[in-house]
Design a protein around this motif. Structure first.
Motif: not given
Length: 217
Positions: A3-16, A143-147
């Motif tokens: 089986a191919t292992p599942p992947i969860i990606t979590i991207d976002g800017p610094a500090g998010s 994932l994001t958040a205000s500067p």
């Protein structure tokens, strides 16, 4: 056929908060964790230690190819040296943003990142995990958040490490880095077309974790 292992990606800017959330999700699921930012920071740290020109792609690639990077829990090692705190300084963050815009550097680090994809699964945290490194990931989160919120989080993090900083200066640096990361020609910072965008400005880490676990269920 395995089986191919599942992947969860979590991207976002610094500090998010993506690093914190990725670690919490990986721990909850008992999956492997990839902190791709740490890999880039190790490369930047080594370049600074060697007083290298941060625009010298060929030299940086040669440096990267010779580096021994290791991760043990929260400890980050570069050629046997514990650099867990050293790679988190503002100077290293600035250098990381510069070298990460170089195509040859990104190519040199790509396979290192993909080598973390193993059973039972992987949670990958970064800026281009869902768009470039693992485009076929099972679940993609941006994932994001205000500067201003991100600057305050970074300020508190640095204070806990005994590093002095100015919130105003940190916010200016965040805005500059966002601009650079979002407009670089290779792997710009942006949500994948199929990513789930979460604004964490007014959410606690546990709130974000619960939202993600609810979606996974």
């Amino acid at each position: 056929m395995s089986a191919t292992p599942p992947i969860i990606t979590i991207d976002g800017p610094a500090g998010s908060g993506k690093g914190t959330i990725a670690s919490m999700v990986a721990k909850k699921l008992a999956w492997h964790l990839l902190d791709s930012g740490a890999i880039y920071r190790i490369a930047a740290y080594a370049a600074l230690q060697n007083h290298m020109d941060l625009s010298d792609e060929r030299g940086l690639v040669q440096l990267i190819q010779g580096l021994n990077m290791e991760f043990s829990g929260e400890q980050v090692l570069c050629d046997g040296e514990d650099v867990s705190l050293a790679i988190r300084t503002p100077e290293c963050a600035e250098a990381t943003s510069k070298i990460s815009a170089l195509p040859a550097v990104r190519a040199a680090l790509l396979e290192r990142q993909r080598s973390f994809h193993k059973l039972p699964g992987l949670v990958a945290d970064g800026r281009d995990m869902g768009t470039v490194v693992f485009p076929d990931a099972s679940v993609k989160i941006f994932l994001t958040a205000s500067p201003s919120v991100r600057a305050e989080r970074r300020y508190n993090q640095l204070r806990q490490q005994g590093i002095s900083a100015s919130i105003g200066q940190l916010e200016r640096e965040i805005n500059i880095r966002d601009e650079r990361d979002s407009n670089r020609p290779v792997a710009p910072l942006k949500p994948a077309t199929d990513a789930w965008v979460i604004d964490s400005s007014y959410l606690s880490p546990n709130d974000v974790l619960e939202q993600i676990l609810h979606r996974l269920r």
